[in-house]
Design a protein around this motif. Structure first.
Motif, mmCIF file in Angstrom:
data_model
loop_
_atom_site.group_PDB
_atom_site.id
_atom_site.type_symbol
_atom_site.label_atom_id
_atom_site.label_comp_id
_atom_site.label_asym_id
_atom_site.label_seq_id
_atom_site.Cartn_x
_atom_site.Cartn_y
_atom_site.Cartn_z
ATOM 1 N N PHE A 111 -4.128 3.230 2.184
ATOM 2 C CA PHE A 111 -3.488 3.461 3.473
ATOM 3 C C PHE A 111 -3.379 2.107 4.168
ATOM 4 O O PHE A 111 -4.380 1.428 4.366
ATOM 5 C CB PHE A 111 -4.378 4.418 4.281
ATOM 6 N N GLY A 112 -2.150 1.706 4.509
ATOM 7 C CA GLY A 112 -1.997 0.413 5.164
ATOM 8 C C GLY A 112 -0.793 0.372 6.077
ATOM 9 O O GLY A 112 0.246 0.969 5.790
ATOM 10 N N GLY A 113 -0.927 -0.354 7.186
ATOM 11 C CA GLY A 113 0.171 -0.482 8.126
ATOM 12 C C GLY A 113 0.501 -1.927 8.422
ATOM 13 O O GLY A 113 -0.374 -2.791 8.425
ATOM 14 N N SER A 114 1.792 -2.204 8.670
ATOM 15 C CA SER A 114 2.265 -3.547 8.997
ATOM 16 C C SER A 114 1.935 -4.490 7.838
ATOM 17 O O SER A 114 2.338 -4.222 6.706
ATOM 18 C CB SER A 114 1.644 -3.991 10.324
ATOM 19 N N TRP A 115 1.213 -5.585 8.087
ATOM 20 C CA TRP A 115 0.775 -6.426 6.961
ATOM 21 C C TRP A 115 -0.015 -5.596 5.954
ATOM 22 O O TRP A 115 0.045 -5.831 4.747
ATOM 23 C CB TRP A 115 -0.069 -7.596 7.461
ATOM 24 N N GLY A 116 -0.735 -4.587 6.424
ATOM 25 C CA GLY A 116 -1.461 -3.707 5.510
ATOM 26 C C GLY A 116 -0.530 -2.962 4.566
ATOM 27 O O GLY A 116 -0.912 -2.616 3.444
ATOM 28 N N SER A 117 0.734 -2.736 4.991
ATOM 29 C CA SER A 117 1.694 -2.108 4.080
ATOM 30 C C SER A 117 2.091 -3.086 2.980
ATOM 31 O O SER A 117 2.249 -2.707 1.820
ATOM 32 C CB SER A 117 2.928 -1.620 4.839
ATOM 33 N N THR A 118 2.262 -4.362 3.340
ATOM 34 C CA THR A 118 2.562 -5.399 2.340
ATOM 35 C C THR A 118 1.459 -5.450 1.302
ATOM 36 O O THR A 118 1.709 -5.441 0.087
ATOM 37 C CB THR A 118 2.666 -6.778 3.021
ATOM 38 N N LEU A 121 1.293 -2.414 -1.022
ATOM 39 C CA LEU A 121 2.301 -2.454 -2.078
ATOM 40 C C LEU A 121 1.927 -3.465 -3.157
ATOM 41 O O LEU A 121 2.082 -3.194 -4.353
ATOM 42 C CB LEU A 121 3.664 -2.794 -1.480
ATOM 43 N N ALA A 122 1.430 -4.627 -2.746
ATOM 44 C CA ALA A 122 1.041 -5.638 -3.728
ATOM 45 C C ALA A 122 -0.103 -5.125 -4.599
ATOM 46 O O ALA A 122 -0.109 -5.321 -5.827
ATOM 47 C CB ALA A 122 0.626 -6.926 -3.015
ATOM 48 N N TYR A 123 -1.073 -4.453 -3.982
ATOM 49 C CA TYR A 123 -2.201 -3.905 -4.742
ATOM 50 C C TYR A 123 -1.730 -2.790 -5.674
ATOM 51 O O TYR A 123 -2.088 -2.763 -6.869
ATOM 52 C CB TYR A 123 -3.272 -3.377 -3.785
ATOM 53 N N LEU A 136 1.884 4.549 4.171
ATOM 54 C CA LEU A 136 2.281 3.251 4.703
ATOM 55 C C LEU A 136 2.943 3.412 6.066
ATOM 56 O O LEU A 136 3.628 4.386 6.323
ATOM 57 C CB LEU A 136 3.260 2.563 3.753
ATOM 58 N N ARG A 137 2.751 2.407 6.916
ATOM 59 C CA ARG A 137 3.361 2.407 8.253
ATOM 60 C C ARG A 137 3.913 1.023 8.559
ATOM 61 O O ARG A 137 3.298 0.009 8.256
ATOM 62 C CB ARG A 137 2.316 2.749 9.314
ATOM 63 N N GLY A 138 5.075 0.975 9.189
ATOM 64 C CA GLY A 138 5.623 -0.302 9.633
ATOM 65 C C GLY A 138 5.802 -1.267 8.478
ATOM 66 O O GLY A 138 5.076 -2.246 8.353
ATOM 67 N N ILE A 139 6.785 -1.022 7.626
ATOM 68 C CA ILE A 139 6.911 -1.756 6.367
ATOM 69 C C ILE A 139 7.316 -3.215 6.599
ATOM 70 O O ILE A 139 8.286 -3.520 7.290
ATOM 71 C CB ILE A 139 7.943 -1.084 5.445
ATOM 72 N N PHE A 140 6.537 -4.104 5.991
ATOM 73 C CA PHE A 140 6.818 -5.537 6.009
ATOM 74 C C PHE A 140 6.809 -6.020 4.566
ATOM 75 O O PHE A 140 5.756 -6.053 3.920
ATOM 76 C CB PHE A 140 5.769 -6.285 6.834
ATOM 77 N N LEU A 141 7.992 -6.357 4.054
ATOM 78 C CA LEU A 141 8.135 -6.740 2.644
ATOM 79 C C LEU A 141 7.977 -8.237 2.422
ATOM 80 O O LEU A 141 7.984 -8.700 1.294
ATOM 81 C CB LEU A 141 9.497 -6.292 2.122
ATOM 82 N N GLU A 246 7.545 -13.722 -4.161
ATOM 83 C CA GLU A 246 8.929 -14.121 -4.382
ATOM 84 C C GLU A 246 9.844 -13.245 -3.528
ATOM 85 O O GLU A 246 9.507 -12.098 -3.209
ATOM 86 C CB GLU A 246 9.296 -13.954 -5.859
ATOM 87 N N GLU A 247 10.986 -13.788 -3.158
ATOM 88 C CA GLU A 247 11.948 -13.015 -2.374
ATOM 89 C C GLU A 247 12.313 -11.731 -3.118
ATOM 90 O O GLU A 247 12.704 -11.761 -4.290
ATOM 91 C CB GLU A 247 13.202 -13.854 -2.120
ATOM 92 N N GLY A 248 12.144 -10.584 -2.458
ATOM 93 C CA GLY A 248 12.486 -9.298 -3.050
ATOM 94 C C GLY A 248 11.480 -8.768 -4.049
ATOM 95 O O GLY A 248 11.723 -7.723 -4.672
ATOM 96 N N GLN A 249 10.332 -9.410 -4.175
ATOM 97 C CA GLN A 249 9.371 -9.030 -5.211
ATOM 98 C C GLN A 249 8.866 -7.596 -5.049
ATOM 99 O O GLN A 249 8.761 -6.855 -6.031
ATOM 100 C CB GLN A 249 8.180 -9.997 -5.198
ATOM 101 N N LEU A 250 8.548 -7.205 -3.826
ATOM 102 C CA LEU A 250 7.968 -5.876 -3.633
ATOM 103 C C LEU A 250 8.995 -4.769 -3.835
ATOM 104 O O LEU A 250 8.641 -3.655 -4.252
ATOM 105 C CB LEU A 250 7.325 -5.770 -2.250
ATOM 106 N N LEU A 251 10.267 -5.045 -3.566
ATOM 107 C CA LEU A 251 11.296 -4.055 -3.857
ATOM 108 C C LEU A 251 11.525 -3.932 -5.358
ATOM 109 O O LEU A 251 11.652 -2.829 -5.893
ATOM 110 C CB LEU A 251 12.611 -4.424 -3.166
ATOM 111 N N ARG A 252 11.564 -5.056 -6.055
ATOM 112 C CA ARG A 252 11.744 -5.009 -7.514
ATOM 113 C C ARG A 252 10.578 -4.304 -8.182
ATOM 114 O O ARG A 252 10.748 -3.615 -9.194
ATOM 115 C CB ARG A 252 11.889 -6.420 -8.084
#
Length: 325
Positions: A111-118, A121-123, A136-141, A246-252
């Motif tokens: 469970f993560g929000g804002s930077w915690g959402s980043t 996703l990375a984890y 997730l809350r307040g998505i920051f990619l 990297e740019e777009g890494q979390l979406l990829r």
């Protein structure tokens, strides 16, 4: 009319400790709730923010075994405001060590929000087999658009022009083209007074954009000496490095989430992490439910946002018992 959910009653931690994760860092952690309940880890915002007692109140303590902790350099973790060995990937490995050495569970909800959402996703993209669900809350990619939204003319500055002028007023006009770098020089200065002035200005800009109606208490908290330095130094450190992504890494990498149930809660009027990123993530990860809160901003405790978050944790506690994970 459906009654909105509120935070669960405050509870005290049943276990606390410091986890030595190497590189000179020790992480403060707390565990509470039902020891036999569904394991969940809460990833706070920031970077540099720290966890609070209210963060564990988003989970039913009878059904969840809740772990919250302060990330490297902030809160009650040590050393304070340290930038050494402090990157997204250090934190990802810290979460995994907390799972194995503190929670001692095979899998858990994240469970993560804002930077915690980043960070969530990375984890999850690094250890997808260890994640049962994502809330997730307040998505920051951490794409350049989002960094520029916060620290270049034309983004949040268009909504908060008076606060923006105050923010850029700390540095001369010739440095306005790269405010992150301008602030980095001051936040890493050997002059304590210069560092503190920059920390307070950086943290005040965040406090005044994090919600459409900032309370004096929120601004006082963000700009207090013992909070501002960690928030500003560590957050600026991450912004300057693009989060080591990297740019777009979390979406990829969203394809790695296809087997993980998820809920994304996003305030329509979130001026800190605008809905554009949440929408892009939902399209890349359509298995996750996207909840747009029509009257919501960025903070987790705004009524509609909190309602969506607590409903998500209640739902996952019911649909996925500890035995089924």
């Amino acid at each position: 009319m459906t009654k909105r959910r509120i935070l669960y009653p405050s509870i005290e931690p049943t276990r606390t400790g410091m986890l030595d994760v190497g590189d000179g860092h020790q992480l403060y952690w707390e565990q509470c709730g039902n020891p036999d309940g569904k394991p969940v880890v809460f990833l706070h915002g920031g970077p540099g923010g720290g966890a609070s007692p209210d963060h564990r109140r988003q989970f039913d303590p009878d059904r969840y075994n809740i772990l919250v902790f302060d990330q490297r350099g902030c809160g009650r973790s040590t050393p304070y405001a340290s930038l050494e060995a402090n990157t997204t990937w250090h934190l990802v490995e810290d979460i995994e060590r907390l799972r194995t050495e503190v929670a001692q569970v095979d899998k858990w909800m994240v469970f993560g929000g804002s930077w915690g959402s980043t960070l969530s996703l990375a984890y999850a993209q690094t250890y997808p087999d260890r994640v049962t669900e994502l809330v997730l809350r307040g998505i920051f990619l951490f794409d350049q658009y989002e960094v520029d939204w916060l620290y270049k003319e034309g983004g949040a500055s268009a909504v908060f022009p008076d606060k923006w002028e105050e923010f850029i007023g700390l540095v001369p006009p010739e440095e306005h083209g790269n405010l992150v770098e301008a602030y980095r020089r001051r936040l890493t200065s050997d002059d304590v007074a210069v560092q503190l002035a920059a920390a307070k200005a950086w943290s005040k800009w965040e406090a005044e954009t994090v919600t459409l109606l900032p309370s004096p208490e929120t601004i006082d908290h963000f700009t207090s000496d013992d909070v501002a330095v960690a928030i500003a130094r560590i957050e600026n450190h991450y912004m300057a490095a693009g989060g080591w992504l990297e740019e777009g890494q979390l979406l990829r990498g969203a394809e790695k989430l296809r087997d993980i149930p998820g809920v994304i809660v996003q305030g329509r009027y979130d001026m800190c992490t605008p809905p554009k990123a949440a929408w892009a993530l939902h399209k890349a990860w359509p298995e996750a439910e996207l909840v747009i809160v029509p009257d919501g901003g960025h903070l987790y405790n705004e009524p509609g946002v909190l309602d969506g978050l607590v409903r998500a944790t209640d739902r996952f506690a019911t649909e996925h018992s500890p035995r089924s994970t």
